[in-house]
Scaffold this active site. Sequence first.
Site, PDB file in Angstrom:
ATOM      1  N   LYS A 274      24.353 -22.167 -25.330  1.00  0.00           N
ATOM      2  CA  LYS A 274      23.937 -22.470 -23.955  1.00  0.00           C
ATOM      3  C   LYS A 274      24.185 -23.955 -23.676  1.00  0.00           C
ATOM      4  O   LYS A 274      23.687 -24.815 -24.387  1.00  0.00           O
ATOM      5  CB  LYS A 274      22.459 -22.130 -23.781  1.00  0.00           C
ATOM      6  CG  LYS A 274      21.862 -22.571 -22.437  1.00  0.00           C
ATOM      7  CD  LYS A 274      20.418 -22.102 -22.272  1.00  0.00           C
ATOM      8  CE  LYS A 274      19.773 -22.662 -21.000  1.00  0.00           C
ATOM      9  NZ  LYS A 274      18.365 -22.237 -20.837  1.00  0.00           N
ATOM     10  N   ASP A 279      18.398 -28.651 -16.475  1.00  0.00           N
ATOM     11  CA  ASP A 279      17.825 -27.445 -15.876  1.00  0.00           C
ATOM     12  C   ASP A 279      16.653 -27.818 -14.972  1.00  0.00           C
ATOM     13  O   ASP A 279      15.543 -28.043 -15.441  1.00  0.00           O
ATOM     14  CB  ASP A 279      17.364 -26.495 -16.996  1.00  0.00           C
ATOM     15  CG  ASP A 279      16.796 -25.174 -16.444  1.00  0.00           C
ATOM     16  OD1 ASP A 279      16.944 -24.932 -15.224  1.00  0.00           O
ATOM     17  OD2 ASP A 279      16.227 -24.407 -17.244  1.00  0.00           O
ATOM     18  N   LYS A 286      11.377 -26.004 -11.135  1.00  0.00           N
ATOM     19  CA  LYS A 286      10.328 -26.259 -12.127  1.00  0.00           C
ATOM     20  C   LYS A 286       9.357 -27.316 -11.613  1.00  0.00           C
ATOM     21  O   LYS A 286       9.740 -28.154 -10.793  1.00  0.00           O
ATOM     22  CB  LYS A 286      10.963 -26.783 -13.425  1.00  0.00           C
ATOM     23  CG  LYS A 286      11.740 -25.770 -14.223  1.00  0.00           C
ATOM     24  CD  LYS A 286      12.340 -26.431 -15.461  1.00  0.00           C
ATOM     25  CE  LYS A 286      13.172 -25.446 -16.264  1.00  0.00           C
ATOM     26  NZ  LYS A 286      12.387 -24.356 -16.853  1.00  0.00           N
ATOM     27  N   ASP A 297      18.772 -28.988 -22.502  1.00  0.00           N
ATOM     28  CA  ASP A 297      19.000 -27.549 -22.345  1.00  0.00           C
ATOM     29  C   ASP A 297      20.429 -27.144 -22.745  1.00  0.00           C
ATOM     30  O   ASP A 297      20.819 -25.991 -22.594  1.00  0.00           O
ATOM     31  CB  ASP A 297      18.701 -27.143 -20.897  1.00  0.00           C
ATOM     32  CG  ASP A 297      18.148 -25.720 -20.790  1.00  0.00           C
ATOM     33  OD1 ASP A 297      17.680 -25.189 -21.812  1.00  0.00           O
ATOM     34  OD2 ASP A 297      18.196 -25.151 -19.684  1.00  0.00           O
ATOM     35  N   ASP A 356      15.572 -19.811 -12.358  1.00  0.00           N
ATOM     36  CA  ASP A 356      15.283 -20.583 -13.568  1.00  0.00           C
ATOM     37  C   ASP A 356      15.629 -19.803 -14.838  1.00  0.00           C
ATOM     38  O   ASP A 356      15.612 -20.348 -15.929  1.00  0.00           O
ATOM     39  CB  ASP A 356      13.800 -20.997 -13.566  1.00  0.00           C
ATOM     40  CG  ASP A 356      13.523 -22.141 -14.524  1.00  0.00           C
ATOM     41  OD1 ASP A 356      14.490 -22.714 -15.054  1.00  0.00           O
ATOM     42  OD2 ASP A 356      12.325 -22.456 -14.716  1.00  0.00           O
ATOM     43  N   GLU A 358      18.429 -19.032 -15.940  1.00  0.00           N
ATOM     44  CA  GLU A 358      19.868 -19.273 -15.784  1.00  0.00           C
ATOM     45  C   GLU A 358      20.629 -19.182 -17.106  1.00  0.00           C
ATOM     46  O   GLU A 358      21.817 -18.877 -17.122  1.00  0.00           O
ATOM     47  CB  GLU A 358      20.095 -20.647 -15.147  1.00  0.00           C
ATOM     48  CG  GLU A 358      20.104 -21.850 -16.100  1.00  0.00           C
ATOM     49  CD  GLU A 358      18.783 -22.098 -16.819  1.00  0.00           C
ATOM     50  OE1 GLU A 358      17.753 -21.568 -16.352  1.00  0.00           O
ATOM     51  OE2 GLU A 358      18.772 -22.790 -17.850  1.00  0.00           O
ATOM     52  N   ARG A 360      20.449 -17.078 -19.619  1.00  0.00           N
ATOM     53  CA  ARG A 360      20.939 -15.731 -19.948  1.00  0.00           C
ATOM     54  C   ARG A 360      22.137 -15.380 -19.069  1.00  0.00           C
ATOM     55  O   ARG A 360      23.014 -14.610 -19.486  1.00  0.00           O
ATOM     56  CB  ARG A 360      19.810 -14.713 -19.802  1.00  0.00           C
ATOM     57  CG  ARG A 360      19.242 -14.617 -18.419  1.00  0.00           C
ATOM     58  CD  ARG A 360      17.890 -13.940 -18.384  1.00  0.00           C
ATOM     59  NE  ARG A 360      16.805 -14.808 -18.853  1.00  0.00           N
ATOM     60  CZ  ARG A 360      15.529 -14.443 -18.939  1.00  0.00           C
ATOM     61  NH1 ARG A 360      15.173 -13.213 -18.618  1.00  0.00           N
ATOM     62  NH2 ARG A 360      14.616 -15.287 -19.358  1.00  0.00           N
TER      63      ARG A 360
HETATM   64  N1  BES Z   1      15.543 -23.882 -20.362  1.00  0.00           N
HETATM   65  C1  BES Z   1      14.464 -23.028 -20.032  1.00  0.00           C
HETATM   66  C2  BES Z   1      13.627 -22.629 -21.245  1.00  0.00           C
HETATM   67  C3  BES Z   1      12.805 -23.704 -21.893  1.00  0.00           C
HETATM   68  C4  BES Z   1      11.479 -23.834 -21.558  1.00  0.00           C
HETATM   69  C5  BES Z   1      13.329 -24.524 -22.871  1.00  0.00           C
HETATM   70  C6  BES Z   1      10.712 -24.794 -22.171  1.00  0.00           C
HETATM   71  C7  BES Z   1      12.558 -25.481 -23.481  1.00  0.00           C
HETATM   72  C8  BES Z   1      11.244 -25.618 -23.139  1.00  0.00           C
HETATM   73  C9  BES Z   1      14.978 -21.738 -19.404  1.00  0.00           C
HETATM   74  O1  BES Z   1      16.115 -21.864 -18.634  1.00  0.00           O
HETATM   75  C10 BES Z   1      13.907 -21.240 -18.477  1.00  0.00           C
HETATM   76  O2  BES Z   1      13.633 -21.912 -17.535  1.00  0.00           O
HETATM   77  N2  BES Z   1      13.328 -20.080 -18.795  1.00  0.00           N
HETATM   78  C11 BES Z   1      12.300 -19.517 -17.998  1.00  0.00           C
HETATM   79  C12 BES Z   1      12.582 -18.057 -17.821  1.00  0.00           C
HETATM   80  C13 BES Z   1      11.678 -17.382 -16.838  1.00  0.00           C
HETATM   81  C14 BES Z   1      11.963 -17.881 -15.443  1.00  0.00           C
HETATM   82  C15 BES Z   1      11.880 -15.902 -16.933  1.00  0.00           C
HETATM   83  C16 BES Z   1      10.975 -19.735 -18.710  1.00  0.00           C
HETATM   84  O3  BES Z   1      10.925 -19.621 -19.942  1.00  0.00           O
HETATM   85  O4  BES Z   1      10.007 -20.080 -18.047  1.00  0.00           O
HETATM   86 ZN    ZN Z   2      17.364 -23.423 -19.107  1.00  0.00          ZN
HETATM   87 MN    MN Z   3      15.705 -22.381 -16.638  1.00  0.00          MN
END
Ligand code: BES
Ligand code: ZN
Ligand code: MN
Length: 505
Positions: A274, A279, A286, A297, A356, A358, A360
């Site tokens: 990734k 992000d 966020k 990220d 968010d 993104e 996947r």
């Molecule tokens: N990059 C984030 C995941 C992340 C969160 C990495 C905290 C490091 C620390 C990812 O893109 C994300 O935002 N995931 C969301 C998914 C949700 C919207 C289903 C999440 O984990 O909140």
């Molecule tokens: Zn992310």
């Molecule tokens: Mn995200």
Amino acid sequence: MGMPTAPTSTPIACTRDSLSSIDTDLVVVPWFEEDAPDAVPGLDKASGGELARAVAAKEFQAKPYDLFVTPTNERGWKPKRVAVIGGGRRTDCGGDVIRKLAVTAGLWARQKRVGRVAFVLRGQGDLMDLAQAAAEGLTLSEFNAGSYKTAEPAPPPPSAWMIAAPSSTPDVLSRVNDAVTRGRILGEASNLARELANEPGNTLTPREFAKRAAAIASEAGVRVEILDEDKIAELGMGLLLGVARGSSEPPRLIVFRYDPPGAPEKPVLGLVGKGITFDTGGISIKPAEGMERMKDDMSGGAAVACAMRAIALLQAPMRVIGVVPTTENMPGGRAIKPGDILKSAAGKTVEVINTDAEGRLILGDGLWYARQLGATHLVDVATLTGAVVVALGKTTSGLFGAPDEWVERVRKVAERAGDRAWPMPLYDDYREQLKSEIADMMNTGGRPAGSITAAMFLKEFTDNVPWVHMDIAGTAWVDDAKPFLPKGPSGVAVRTLAELAFEKF
Ligand code: BES
Ligand code: ZN
Ligand code: MN
């Protein structure tokens, strides 16, 4: 900062000299709870009895990472000072602990501005494993997380490292030397990935990331291709393009190929990382608190690029492909919106519920492309979900995939490499959570089992090829410093991915 270059870490010499004749400022000796004061011949005497005294007084109990440093005044004893470092129980002190001891000792030596440091190999198991782990550790201790500080530059690494295997034969020493070289290459690759992860979003845009990743890998002889937004569109990568829409920085697809001469046609290891250089969450933005962390990220993508470098430098026997989709996730005027439907290169349609989620999306297209290029075994690495941090915390990455044997192989390699990871289930039931009314699937499955439904989404793009997904959201960045791991980017997964290319499957 700047373009990556050939190794900059301090060289590591190897010796089979006895402790007393190593010409060094500090000699570091792992010490175990069950060690008698005379466990290392001559050491206590050289310390003027200080070592035995400290052990008897329980001042030094050999608990992991405890350090006891004392000068040596003995005639004919060359090291100026000795540090014993606690290794806990000897039977627990294999490569993983030795790596951490070497980092701890290395960081201490830097802090104290010691010139020349020798690390003595003592521990459990194969000497070559210990030698490689020690070299990884010393090299990892050189990482500097404050590279933009202009006021107080970080203490430099020692001027010389040495790894000592006292009283080994010349033949054994030459194998120790090879193991140390291997460890240094892997340590350097980890540090390069940490540098990339540490780089802020304003300097490390997708284009810049692609440039630096390409330099890192191609220097080692990996073929690298950078596909621009037009090529990405030609390939039909609607998921990657969708995420990129909110940004004024164009996306890139970084493709690495390592084809050693004479390698068998199969297997072809496909590494996918990734590469979100920042992000924000996009339109599903966020909260401000902690958002600065989202510069890392792209840690999975950095791990792939740097592992490709190590794989080529170490001349792995198998073919390896690396694919890193990279873009920002921004909430610009053209950004994708919740409810939007995107079409993946694989042909499947996705209803975007949360912009968010993104990672996947871009990985879906990335996994598909790795398959197109002929990967027979896939491993993807991604800072994918907050949910994996809830499940496993900040020391253990999540492992997902199929079949179980492939997951278990990756898990074992990760454990040896110091990248602890633990398997999570992918029962078909979880697929229900991704069902969309209007498209083939949604990109989120709600709060329950968040890291698993993310993995289930990725699985849709693996074409049932053996595949492992490593969720490093909890492990890529260290918030609470440990003696062997400073705050900041950890370099997780680099060594695992590189070592995988030496496995039999
Ligand atoms: N990059 C984030 C995941 C992340 C969160 C990495 C905290 C490091 C620390 C990812 O893109 C994300 O935002 N995931 C969301 C998914 C949700 C919207 C289903 C999440 O984990 O909140
Ligand atoms: Zn992310
Ligand atoms: Mn995200």
